[in-house]
Each structure stands twice: as C-alpha cells, then as structure tokens.
Scaffold this active site. Structure first.
Site, mmCIF file in Angstrom:
data_model
loop_
_atom_site.group_PDB
_atom_site.id
_atom_site.type_symbol
_atom_site.label_atom_id
_atom_site.label_comp_id
_atom_site.label_asym_id
_atom_site.label_seq_id
_atom_site.Cartn_x
_atom_site.Cartn_y
_atom_site.Cartn_z
ATOM 1 N N TYR A 25 8.396 -1.279 5.742
ATOM 2 C CA TYR A 25 8.890 0.008 5.229
ATOM 3 C C TYR A 25 9.674 0.810 6.275
ATOM 4 O O TYR A 25 10.105 1.927 5.999
ATOM 5 C CB TYR A 25 7.723 0.872 4.755
ATOM 6 C CG TYR A 25 6.937 0.285 3.611
ATOM 7 C CD1 TYR A 25 7.534 0.035 2.378
ATOM 8 C CD2 TYR A 25 5.582 -0.023 3.755
ATOM 9 C CE1 TYR A 25 6.813 -0.497 1.324
ATOM 10 C CE2 TYR A 25 4.861 -0.556 2.700
ATOM 11 C CZ TYR A 25 5.476 -0.797 1.494
ATOM 12 O OH TYR A 25 4.762 -1.323 0.456
ATOM 13 N N HIS A 30 11.799 6.152 1.773
ATOM 14 C CA HIS A 30 10.515 6.848 1.652
ATOM 15 C C HIS A 30 9.885 7.110 3.023
ATOM 16 O O HIS A 30 8.921 7.874 3.117
ATOM 17 C CB HIS A 30 9.575 6.008 0.780
ATOM 18 C CG HIS A 30 8.763 6.805 -0.188
ATOM 19 N ND1 HIS A 30 9.088 8.080 -0.603
ATOM 20 C CD2 HIS A 30 7.611 6.498 -0.849
ATOM 21 C CE1 HIS A 30 8.179 8.519 -1.468
ATOM 22 N NE2 HIS A 30 7.268 7.583 -1.624
ATOM 23 N N TYR A 75 -0.980 5.340 3.724
ATOM 24 C CA TYR A 75 0.064 5.137 2.712
ATOM 25 C C TYR A 75 0.376 6.482 2.056
ATOM 26 O O TYR A 75 -0.450 7.388 1.984
ATOM 27 C CB TYR A 75 -0.291 4.052 1.695
ATOM 28 C CG TYR A 75 -0.254 2.683 2.320
ATOM 29 C CD1 TYR A 75 0.932 1.967 2.394
ATOM 30 C CD2 TYR A 75 -1.411 2.126 2.879
ATOM 31 C CE1 TYR A 75 0.973 0.719 3.016
ATOM 32 C CE2 TYR A 75 -1.383 0.887 3.499
ATOM 33 C CZ TYR A 75 -0.189 0.191 3.564
ATOM 34 O OH TYR A 75 -0.143 -1.031 4.191
ATOM 35 N N ASN A 77 0.808 7.932 -0.841
ATOM 36 C CA ASN A 77 0.118 8.648 -1.919
ATOM 37 C C ASN A 77 -1.222 9.251 -1.506
ATOM 38 O O ASN A 77 -1.780 10.074 -2.227
ATOM 39 C CB ASN A 77 -0.089 7.718 -3.123
ATOM 40 C CG ASN A 77 1.218 7.307 -3.757
ATOM 41 O OD1 ASN A 77 2.297 7.665 -3.291
ATOM 42 N ND2 ASN A 77 1.136 6.545 -4.826
#
Length: 197
Positions: A25, A30, A75, A77
């Site tokens: 990532y 994001h 992460y 969320n």
C-alpha cells in the site's frame, strides 16, 4: 500540584497520518497520510521507527512543543483504536490531535484544513470520531482526486498507486502540511486555513 500537571503528559500534540501498513500500500492514494508524515519526518530529521499504541511512532519538537507522529498499524478502518489509546495515555483533548488523510473530493495538488467536522466518508476518520466520541479534531485533508471512471469501485481507486507526477504534487502538499502543523500548534489554525485552503 502544578508540577504534577505540568509533567503528567510528556507529549503536547499528536500528528496522525492515516494509511495501511502493508508494503503493497506504500504509494497508494489511501496512504497519503503516511506519505505526508514520512515526508515531514525526513524534513525535520527524526525517525518514525518505534512501535507504540498499535502504531509506528516518532517524536520531534515543533515551536517548543513535543509532538508525537503516528502511523497506525491497525489498518485504515480501525485507526481510532491507535489514536484513542495514545490520547488516553497522554491525556490529550481532540484539539491536540492533528489528523492527516486523503480526500477524494479534492484534486491532487489541493489541500483543505478544518478545525472539526464529520468524517466526510473517510473511514479512518470515522473510526477516530466514533471511538473518541468527538469530531473536534483538527484535520489536514490532502486531495487524491475523484475516481476517473464512474464504473470503478471506490476501493480500487483509493488503493491505486500515484503516478510519478502526482507523487510530486502529494509531496508538495506534505510540505504545506508541515507548515500548517506549525500554525495549528501555535494555536492559529485560521492562519493555516487562510494559507492553504
């Protein structure tokens, strides 16, 4: 009693960059919060390399204030788990926690600063607001652009990688965020907003 209050918290502010910890990532949209925090650490010559509060953390002094920089490893969320743990440990108010994250409603190369407000659909910010019970977090939103095709899944877009040209714009926004953080820590978020919004 004064001394106890003065030294009960060794951190005056927290700056949280939101993102996802896996290497895959690293330069995705994001992970703009992580990219910004890494850039600021490099510019201010400190390391974000210790593990604490479900995060990778590092510290520096800004305008005489001790600032903890965090990259949650929960992460996106579940970012609130890390942030609230650190807030509780240092007994900080939401106004002392600056959150940097990506915003699809802003073009790449744009930034918006707010003193408080809703999560705007950003799930990391949603987690922080939900678990803390407050929306009074100063936040620096860095544009990643809207999905280029309405048929794209939003998750696919935010997890796509920046182009080299876009990454230069993101690093310029990180530089702006670095300056904005100074003003926010000085108690002048209005100046930061006037400069960069």
């Amino acid at each position: 009693m004064f001394l106890k209050n003065k030294f009960s918290s060794s951190i005056d502010f927290i700056v949280v960059g939101l993102g996802n910890p896996d290497r895959k990532y690293e330069i995705t949209r994001h992970n703009t919060g992580f990219i910004a925090v890494d850039y600021i650490a490099e510019k201010r010559n400190f390391k974000i390399n210790r593990i604490k509060f479900k995060s990778t953390v590092g510290e520096c002094n800004i305008n005489g204030k001790k600032v903890l920089f965090m990259k949650p490893s929960t992460y996106m969320n579940n970012s609130g788990q890390a942030v609230v743990e650190a807030m509780n440990f240092y007994k900080l108010n939401p106004e002392q926690v600056i959150v940097i994250f990506d915003d699809i409603s802003l073009d790449v190369g744009k930034m918006r600063i707010r003193s408080k407000g809703s999560d705007g659909g950003q799930k990391g910010m949603r987690s922080i607001i939900y678990l803390s019970g407050s929306d009074a977090f100063p936040r620096i939103k860095i544009g990643i652009g809207a999905k280029p095709n309405p048929h794209w899944e939003l998750a696919d877009w935010v997890l796509s990688k920046f182009s080299d040209i876009e990454l230069k714009d993101i690093k310029q926004m990180a530089d702006n965020a670095n300056t904005a953080i100074e003003h926010i820590i000085n108690g002048d978020i209005t100046k930061a907003m006037n400069l960069f919004n």
